[in-house]
Design an enzyme around this catalytic site. Structure first.
Site, PDB file in Angstrom:
ATOM      1  N   TYR A  44      14.406  71.254 -63.870  1.00 56.94           N
ATOM      2  CA  TYR A  44      13.832  72.457 -64.473  1.00 56.94           C
ATOM      3  C   TYR A  44      12.551  72.916 -63.776  1.00 56.94           C
ATOM      4  CZ  TYR A  44      16.817  71.029 -68.432  1.00 56.94           C
ATOM      5  OH  TYR A  44      17.875  70.641 -69.223  1.00 56.94           O
ATOM      6  N   HIS A 102      20.771  63.008 -65.266  1.00 56.44           N
ATOM      7  CA  HIS A 102      21.103  64.383 -65.656  1.00 56.44           C
ATOM      8  C   HIS A 102      22.600  64.673 -65.572  1.00 56.44           C
ATOM      9  CE1 HIS A 102      19.213  68.659 -65.845  1.00 56.44           C
ATOM     10  NE2 HIS A 102      20.275  68.568 -66.593  1.00 56.44           N
TER      11      HIS A 102
END
Length: 272
Positions: A44, A102
């Site tokens: 992010y 992730h």
């Protein structure tokens, strides 16, 4: 006992795609609303802003649960631990509360990246470890391979996607689920039944969808920058859906509307 058994941690504030001052302001509002769980990721690009905002908060840091995730490109021997050390610095933390992988390695073996994750735990970099976007088969392999129990498998979970197989694997393996894309990025608002159910409880369609997720035993992550929506997304524990209402919403899962597919994310595995 799951880390999400403490009710306030069942409702997390997602930070994607927020960056900069927009994220900083959102974090402060979220804390005022009552959020104590925050979700970020190396991918992010906002760990530093989140860490800075939390360091300025009036809420004690040990009352906050921060989840971050290792980028797939960092899942090798040369980069994994150094990337986690960078996340620690950016988050201004001595230890990461929940450290996730992730994405799995496509449809390849999960054990190498799991071993790196477990090593981060051994070194004291993370209190809890978990995964994201794991299939049922991967959950079973992780359970068999690891010495440390996984705290969570964070997956796409909303009323428009049938995740019964993952729920079954969660019960089987003891690996809790948490949701992302909890409102299907607004797609749920196309289905009037959610609003109709909400009217009976003086709640919105979004609140009904989030409550449905919680009653499935799945922790929620939701993001908004509007204070009213942030509060509404948090205020979903003061009502319950009836069994009939749960079944009505279950019926929406036949849509099988999936956001995180291989066309959008190259790391996506073959889903259940």
């Amino acid at each position: 006992m799951s880390i999400y058994d403490a009710g306030v941690y069942q409702r997390g504030f997602g930070t994607f795609p927020l960056v900069g001052e927009e994220l900083s302001q959102a974090v402060h509002v979220a804390l005022d609303v009552g959020y104590r769980a925050f979700d970020t990721a190396q991918w992010y690009g906002n760990e530093g802003v989140l860490g800075s905002a939390l360091s300025e908060a009036r809420v004690l840091r040990h009352d906050i649960l921060v989840t971050t995730k290792v980028h797939p490109e960092n899942m090798d021997d040369s980069r994994f631990l150094t990337s986690v050390e960078r996340s620690l610095r950016d988050l201004r933390a001595d230890v990461i509360d929940v450290l996730l992988l992730h994405w799995p390695p496509g449809d390849g073996p999960v054990e190498p990246s799991l071993e790196l994750l477990q090593e981060a735990h051994r070194r004291g970099y993370a209190r809890h470890i978990g995964v994201s976007n794991y299939t049922t088969a991967m959950m079973r392999r992780a359970k068999a391979f690891l010495d440390v129990p996984l705290a969570v498998n964070q997956v796409e979970f909303h009323p428009l996607l049938d995740q019964r197989k993952l729920l079954g694997a969660s019960l089987e393996t003891g690996i809790p689920l948490s949701s992302y894309c909890s409102l299907a990025r607004g797609e749920i608002f196309k289905y009037p039944v959610l609003s109709e159910i909400g009217d009976r409880h003086a709640k919105s369609a979004a609140q009904v969808a989030l409550r449905w997720i919680l009653q499935k035993g799945v922790a929620v992550n939701a993001m908004s920058t509007r204070p009213a929506n942030m509060r509404a997304n948090f205020d979903v524990v003061d009502f319950s859906l009836t069994p009939d209402e749960m079944l009505q919403i279950d019926g929406l899962t036949v849509a099988n509307y999936r956001i995180s597919n291989a066309d959008v994310v190259p790391y996506a595995p073959t889903w259940d």
